[in-house]
Scaffold this active site. Structure first.
Site, PDB file in Angstrom:
ATOM      1  N   GLU A  84       0.959 -60.839  31.703  1.00  0.00           N
ATOM      2  CA  GLU A  84      -0.175 -61.262  32.527  1.00  0.00           C
ATOM      3  C   GLU A  84      -1.525 -60.754  32.019  1.00  0.00           C
ATOM      4  OE1 GLU A  84       1.029 -60.495  36.607  1.00  0.00           O
ATOM      5  OE2 GLU A  84       2.499 -62.116  36.468  1.00  0.00           O
ATOM      6  N   GLU A 109       8.376 -66.318  34.469  1.00  0.00           N
ATOM      7  CA  GLU A 109       8.468 -65.920  35.880  1.00  0.00           C
ATOM      8  C   GLU A 109       8.068 -67.129  36.708  1.00  0.00           C
ATOM      9  OE1 GLU A 109       6.036 -62.599  37.061  1.00  0.00           O
ATOM     10  OE2 GLU A 109       6.678 -61.386  35.364  1.00  0.00           O
TER      11      GLU A 109
END
Length: 193
Positions: A62, A161
């Site tokens: 991220e 994810e």
């Protein structure tokens, strides 16, 4: 790591190990500045010496686009992934199984991903992204897939994810049986692309 590896072998798991992509960087105004500086090579060599089966090495989490908390520019990320690829090629030289290089593992930002894919070349095997959008994931996945198809890379797109709600959702909503249909819808949409 030895105990974890024993557990992974007993469970029959394919291990993808995440590496800290912030190591060695300075954080300034929400951006991570400078090259990656982590002695991953000694750890990777350790896993090879111990004959641990690592299916892939994932770089970062991220940090793409605007990131979550901080970000790394696509240009720097591509440079760093090339350095990781060189380490992996050196360490696994002469070994039959070469693990995948996976990155960036974050939220899809078309411009950032386009620059990353163009500049990383053949350094990355899998371009992964995360999807938490309370709806079908097909448009995000197809956007990334289109970037990859138009590039010179042979990298594949993965959803690393996914979930209907970011940050674990809400009790009795996103942890309820009926919510499982969202996951089925997501898997179906991605598998059809």
């Amino acid at each position: 790591m030895d105990e974890l590896n024993s557990f992974f072998q007993n469970a029959g798991a394919n291990v993808i190990f995440g590496l800290n992509a912030l190591a060695g960087r300075t954080i300034q105004s929400g951006s991570a500045i400078g090259p990656w500086n982590f002695n991953a090579e000694s750890f990777i060599r350790y896993t090879v010496r111990k004959n641990y089966s690592i299916a892939g090495w994932e770089f970062g989490n991220e940090l793409c686009g605007s990131g979550v908390g901080t970000s790394v520019s696509a240009n720097q990320y591509a440079s760093d992934i090339a350095a990781l690829r060189n380490i992996i090629h050196d360490v696994y030289r002469g070994i039959r199984h070469m693990p995948l290089v996976i990155s960036p593992g974050g939220f899809y930002d078309a411009n950032w991903f386009q620059e990353f894919v163009n500049k990383s070349g053949k350094s990355v095997d899998v371009v992964s992204h995360h999807t938490y959008n309370l709806g079908p994931v097909a448009s995000t996945f197809s956007g990334l897939k289109n970037i990859l198809q138009k590039s010179a890379t042979k990298a594949k797109a993965w959803v690393g994810e996914a979930g209907g709600a970011y940050n674990s959702g809400h009790h009795l909503v996103s942890d309820a049986f009926v919510y499982s249909f969202w996951y089925l819808d997501s898997a179906w949409n991605v598998s059809c692309l």
